[in-house]
Design a protein around this motif. Structure first.
Motif, PDB file in Angstrom:
ATOM      1  N   ALA A   2     -42.913  -1.441  25.321  1.00 14.95           N
ATOM      2  CA  ALA A   2     -41.641  -0.725  25.415  1.00 14.95           C
ATOM      3  C   ALA A   2     -40.865  -1.059  26.673  1.00 14.95           C
ATOM      4  N   SER A   3     -41.437  -1.917  27.525  1.00 12.88           N
ATOM      5  CA  SER A   3     -40.726  -2.308  28.739  1.00 12.88           C
ATOM      6  C   SER A   3     -41.222  -3.673  29.197  1.00 12.88           C
ATOM      7  N   GLY A   4     -40.522  -4.258  30.143  1.00 14.30           N
ATOM      8  CA  GLY A   4     -40.948  -5.518  30.741  1.00 14.30           C
ATOM      9  C   GLY A   4     -41.038  -6.666  29.760  1.00 14.30           C
ATOM     10  N   LEU A   5     -42.094  -7.472  29.900  1.00 18.83           N
ATOM     11  CA  LEU A   5     -42.294  -8.645  29.058  1.00 18.83           C
ATOM     12  C   LEU A   5     -42.458  -8.249  27.590  1.00 18.83           C
ATOM     13  N   GLY A   6     -43.125  -7.130  27.344  1.00 20.60           N
ATOM     14  CA  GLY A   6     -43.286  -6.661  25.972  1.00 20.60           C
ATOM     15  C   GLY A   6     -41.953  -6.343  25.316  1.00 20.60           C
ATOM     16  N   GLU A   7     -41.080  -5.677  26.064  1.00 19.07           N
ATOM     17  CA  GLU A   7     -39.751  -5.355  25.540  1.00 19.07           C
ATOM     18  C   GLU A   7     -38.973  -6.632  25.239  1.00 19.07           C
ATOM     19  N   ALA A   8     -39.002  -7.578  26.154  1.00 17.26           N
ATOM     20  CA  ALA A   8     -38.298  -8.842  25.940  1.00 17.26           C
ATOM     21  C   ALA A   8     -38.848  -9.565  24.709  1.00 17.26           C
ATOM     22  N   THR A   9     -40.158  -9.505  24.529  1.00 15.86           N
ATOM     23  CA  THR A   9     -40.788 -10.167  23.392  1.00 15.86           C
ATOM     24  C   THR A   9     -40.374  -9.520  22.084  1.00 15.86           C
ATOM     25  N   VAL A  10     -40.432  -8.195  21.998  1.00 24.69           N
ATOM     26  CA  VAL A  10     -40.079  -7.522  20.752  1.00 24.69           C
ATOM     27  C   VAL A  10     -38.583  -7.667  20.458  1.00 24.69           C
ATOM     28  N   ARG A  11     -37.758  -7.736  21.488  1.00 24.98           N
ATOM     29  CA  ARG A  11     -36.320  -7.979  21.282  1.00 24.98           C
ATOM     30  C   ARG A  11     -36.109  -9.347  20.629  1.00 24.98           C
ATOM     31  N   ARG A  12     -36.832 -10.333  21.111  1.00 23.87           N
ATOM     32  CA  ARG A  12     -36.716 -11.699  20.564  1.00 23.87           C
ATOM     33  C   ARG A  12     -37.212 -11.748  19.124  1.00 23.87           C
ATOM     34  N   ILE A  13     -38.302 -11.074  18.857  1.00 19.92           N
ATOM     35  CA  ILE A  13     -38.857 -11.031  17.499  1.00 19.92           C
ATOM     36  C   ILE A  13     -37.882 -10.337  16.561  1.00 19.92           C
ATOM     37  N   ALA A  14     -37.361  -9.203  16.973  1.00 15.59           N
ATOM     38  CA  ALA A  14     -36.419  -8.445  16.145  1.00 15.59           C
ATOM     39  C   ALA A  14     -35.141  -9.240  15.886  1.00 15.59           C
ATOM     40  N   ALA A  15     -34.683  -9.979  16.882  1.00 16.84           N
ATOM     41  CA  ALA A  15     -33.464 -10.776  16.728  1.00 16.84           C
ATOM     42  C   ALA A  15     -33.630 -11.856  15.674  1.00 16.84           C
ATOM     43  N   SER A  16     -34.869 -12.273  15.437  1.00 18.00           N
ATOM     44  CA  SER A  16     -35.117 -13.296  14.415  1.00 18.00           C
ATOM     45  C   SER A  16     -35.264 -12.685  13.022  1.00 18.00           C
ATOM     46  N   GLY A  17     -35.177 -11.354  12.936  1.00 13.92           N
ATOM     47  CA  GLY A  17     -35.232 -10.682  11.641  1.00 13.92           C
ATOM     48  C   GLY A  17     -36.622 -10.341  11.146  1.00 13.92           C
ATOM     49  N   PRO A  86     -48.316 -32.223  39.493  1.00 11.70           N
ATOM     50  CA  PRO A  86     -47.267 -32.288  38.477  1.00 11.70           C
ATOM     51  C   PRO A  86     -47.765 -32.136  37.041  1.00 11.70           C
ATOM     52  N   ALA A  87     -48.939 -32.660  36.721  1.00  9.38           N
ATOM     53  CA  ALA A  87     -49.447 -32.577  35.343  1.00  9.38           C
ATOM     54  C   ALA A  87     -49.654 -31.127  34.915  1.00  9.38           C
ATOM     55  N   ARG A  88     -49.998 -30.261  35.839  1.00  7.23           N
ATOM     56  CA  ARG A  88     -50.246 -28.859  35.503  1.00  7.23           C
ATOM     57  C   ARG A  88     -48.961 -28.054  35.361  1.00  7.23           C
ATOM     58  N   THR A  89     -47.907 -28.499  35.967  1.00 10.44           N
ATOM     59  CA  THR A  89     -46.664 -27.731  35.935  1.00 10.44           C
ATOM     60  C   THR A  89     -45.615 -28.345  35.021  1.00 10.44           C
ATOM     61  N   ALA A  90     -45.861 -29.531  34.502  1.00 18.51           N
ATOM     62  CA  ALA A  90     -44.851 -30.214  33.701  1.00 18.51           C
ATOM     63  C   ALA A  90     -44.418 -29.384  32.503  1.00 18.51           C
ATOM     64  N   GLY A  91     -45.380 -28.806  31.778  1.00 22.60           N
ATOM     65  CA  GLY A  91     -45.043 -27.996  30.607  1.00 22.60           C
ATOM     66  C   GLY A  91     -44.243 -26.762  30.977  1.00 22.60           C
ATOM     67  N   ALA A  92     -44.620 -26.107  32.061  1.00 19.25           N
ATOM     68  CA  ALA A  92     -43.913 -24.901  32.491  1.00 19.25           C
ATOM     69  C   ALA A  92     -42.487 -25.217  32.902  1.00 19.25           C
ATOM     70  N   LYS A  93     -42.274 -26.372  33.512  1.00 19.45           N
ATOM     71  CA  LYS A  93     -40.932 -26.736  33.940  1.00 19.45           C
ATOM     72  C   LYS A  93     -40.058 -27.151  32.760  1.00 19.45           C
ATOM     73  N   ARG A  94     -40.658 -27.755  31.748  1.00 18.91           N
ATOM     74  CA  ARG A  94     -39.881 -28.211  30.597  1.00 18.91           C
ATOM     75  C   ARG A  94     -39.566 -27.071  29.623  1.00 18.91           C
ATOM     76  N   ARG A  95     -40.400 -26.052  29.603  1.00 18.46           N
ATOM     77  CA  ARG A  95     -40.222 -24.953  28.647  1.00 18.46           C
ATOM     78  C   ARG A  95     -40.138 -23.618  29.350  1.00 18.46           C
ATOM     79  N   PRO A  96     -39.050 -23.338  30.038  1.00 19.25           N
ATOM     80  CA  PRO A  96     -38.933 -22.032  30.713  1.00 19.25           C
ATOM     81  C   PRO A  96     -38.766 -20.909  29.695  1.00 19.25           C
ATOM     82  N   PHE A  97     -39.220 -19.728  30.071  1.00 19.07           N
ATOM     83  CA  PHE A  97     -39.054 -18.558  29.217  1.00 19.07           C
ATOM     84  C   PHE A  97     -37.590 -18.210  29.125  1.00 19.07           C
ATOM     85  N   GLN A  98     -37.107 -18.017  27.913  1.00 18.50           N
ATOM     86  CA  GLN A  98     -35.711 -17.650  27.693  1.00 18.50           C
ATOM     87  C   GLN A  98     -35.664 -16.398  26.849  1.00 18.50           C
ATOM     88  N   PRO A  99     -35.436 -15.235  27.473  1.00 19.10           N
ATOM     89  CA  PRO A  99     -35.410 -13.976  26.690  1.00 19.10           C
ATOM     90  C   PRO A  99     -34.217 -13.922  25.743  1.00 19.10           C
TER      91      PRO A  99
END
Length: 99
Positions: A2-17, A86-99
């Motif tokens: 109901a708040s924080g990362l969980g809220e952002a996640t459920v908002r994204r899920i709901a937006a997709s229908g 760099p090998a450990r952070t490459a994925g995180a840098k290429r795919r940032p979280f977008q709420p």
């Protein structure tokens, strides 16, 4: 969720229908968020840190295709990946979280 990362996640899920359930101890926040997000989102008060509570709640839900647990507490902090190879952070840098 109901708040924080969980809220952002459920908002994204709901937006997709997609149909979603919010499981949280925070009844007022959970109900308000579910109401805001529409008919495909339901709130169930549950303690996701307690295995018995989770099992009892899942018995009330018809089916589950994806389960996201964003339960947690503490202070949110921005992470600094600059000291990691760099090998450990490459994925995180290429795919940032977008709420």
């Amino acid at each position: 969720m109901a708040s924080g990362l969980g809220e952002a996640t459920v908002r994204r899920i709901a937006a997709s229908g997609v149909k979603a359930y919010i499981l949280d101890l925070q009844k007022e926040k959970g109900e308000k968020l579910a109401e805001e997000l529409g008919d495909q989102v339901r709130f169930i008060q549950a303690n996701v840190a307690d295995e018995e509570s989770v099992h009892a709640t899942l018995e009330r839900i018809e089916s589950v295709n994806i389960l996201v647990n964003c339960a947690g507490s503490g202070e949110a902090k921005k992470l600094d990946f600059s000291g990691m190879p760099p090998a450990r952070t490459a994925g995180a840098k290429r795919r940032p979280f977008q709420p």
